[in-house]
Design a protein around this motif. Structure first.
Motif: not given
Length: 482
Positions: A185-190
């Motif tokens: 998971t690249y984005s911490f928002n995800d």
């Protein structure tokens, strides 16, 4: 790079944390005066949350902010347990230093009980040291491991002191293993709960807030206490140290994410009051003076919180990891005092909308990996690293497999750091850093042939042939040797 014996390091770590970290400006809170301000602020804001929420007619977003504080940060787990029991779950999580570790675990779905189990089972003192797991070291190298008194590295025409006392390969590896469930998971928002952590870029002189990329590298940056841990390089232009130097209580990051209600848990070191001057030592004077700027920032930030958990941790230092369980249990008892406010807030929020639901973390998750990409070294050492990793790609890779592969990589003693993440195309990126090419090591020797003595060892990596090592050792004992 210089390394110390385990015995000297236990004494020196405490001194470094006490002086270097606080001199760098690690933020702390004044005792009674700020506690009084906190209590009045919480009471005042509690009265306004309901009216503000009704005006919005929808469930407001809740941000949870976890401060740094080393071993003192285990009080956060106590607060999280009470919040979970009352059904209060944040929409966003931010953290600094120890707060970034616990915050990241919570954001990806670890429960407070799972975090408590980690507190009880992990050897934190080993993780924050450069002690090597002897099970991963080849037979011919075992005599040289764990006996170092002093180690220097050759750079720019001379031997130099280290940028930090500890690189801590074991911490890098353990963080990678714990964070494996979100490796793809690249984005911490995800993440199940969106997450941010803070570090300080000492070249640009600014606070950096991480919102994407390799979580292991971001969290290790956030906890890189100056002079104790080596700083973390991001490319050629950014060098990161502990976020506590600039923002130990990152409420601004939570509000930037969209938090309308903020809950803070603070575990930083206390500030002495004026009437304590008679019992001051030189250490206390340095500590008090170095935190002046931090106190001013915290005073301003207090107005941004709606609920603050600020237990008094007398006698617990940031390096007191042997008391982690006690600190956690104390945190739970102290958080009980806030249970009525937490319950009231949870009930009010539930009346406006459902609580965020988080899927429990799956630590056994496996990912489909198309290829392994080794970064940070040349072609020959890249091929060597791929051989040592020996992962079954293309194919499914699980956490235990990557952990074993990284152990094999470290056991070669050619690499001092290895971190990894999986991109959107299913490629496993392994970023490595080579050990210093030329090192001078002073160590103690104990054996039946030479007795007790001191040895000096000059070693060179890859002198003529790739993936090779040459060493010259001289021993001074009852029977000198070469």
């Amino acid at each position: 790079m210089m390394r110390w014996s385990p015995y000297a390091r236990r004494w020196l770590l405490t001194i470094w944390v006490m002086l270097a970290f606080t001199l760098a400006g690690h933020i702390a809170l004044a005792g009674d005066s700020l506690s009084t301000m906190r209590d009045s602020l919480t009471a005042r804001k509690s009265d306004t949350i309901a009216s503000d929420s009704v005006a919005r007619a929808k469930r407001p977003k809740v941000g949870l902010v976890l401060s740094g504080g080393g071993a003192r940060g285990f009080v956060h787990i106590g607060l999280l347990k009470v919040m979970e029991e009352e059904g209060l779950r944040p929409d966003y999580v931010t953290g600094t230093s120890m707060g970034s570790i616990l915050g990241a675990l919570y954001a990806m779905g670890y429960s407070p009980d799972q975090m408590s189990e980690l507190n009880r089972t992990l050897d934190w003192n080993a993780l924050i040291s450069d002690d090597t797991d002897m099970r991963t070291v080849s037979l011919e190298q075992k005599p040289t491991v764990g006996r170092s008194l002093l180690q220097l590295s050759w750079h720019n025409g001379g031997f130099r002191l280290p940028t930090g006392m500890v690189e801590s390969q074991r911490m890098w590896q353990k963080l990678g293993r714990l964070f494996w469930p979100v490796a793809g998971t690249y984005s911490f928002n995800d993440y199940p709960t969106p997450f941010r952590c803070c570090a300080v870029d000492i070249f640009r002189g600014r606070v950096a807030t991480f919102s994407e990329g390799c979580l292991t590298k971001a969290v290790r940056s956030s906890m890189a206490i100056p002079a104790m841990f080596s700083p973390v390089e991001w490319g050629d232009t950014a060098v990161m140290v502990d976020g506590g130097v600039g923002d130990n209580f990152p409420v601004d990051a939570a509000q930037a994410m969209g938090a309308e209600i903020t809950i803070g848990s603070y575990s930083g070191a206390p500030i002495y009051e004026a009437d304590s001057i008679k019992s001051f030592s030189a250490k206390d004077v340095i500590k008090q003076a170095s935190m002046y700027a931090g106190i001013r920032k915290i005073r301003g930030d207090l107005n941004k919180f709606d609920l603050i958990f600020m237990p008094e941790l007398h006698g617990v230092t940031s390096m007191g990891f042997n008391r982690g369980i006690q600190v956690e249990e104390y945190g739970y008892r102290e958080a009980e005092k806030l249970r009525p406010q937490i319950r009231a807030l949870a009930q009010h929020l539930d009346s406006l909308g459902p609580c965020p639901k988080v899927r429990p973390v799956d630590t056994s998750v496996c990912f489909n990996v198309s290829e392994v990409v080794v970064e940070g070294v040349g072609k020959t050492m890249r091929h060597f690293a791929l051989q040592r990793l020996d992962l079954p790609v293309p194919g499914r890779v699980c956490g235990a497999e990557i952990d074993a592969a990284i152990s094999r990589l470290y056991s070669s003693r050619y690499f001092k750091r290895a971190i990894y993440h999986i991109d959107e195309l299913g490629r496993l990126h392994v970023e490595v850093a080579m050990e210093d090419k030329i090192k001078l090591q002073l160590s103690y020797e104990v054996n039946e042939v030479w007795g007790v003595g001191v040895a000096g060892r000059l070693s060179v990596l890859n002198p003529l042939i790739p993936s090779s090592r040459v060493a010259l050792a001289v021993g001074l004992s009852y029977y000198p040797w070469l």
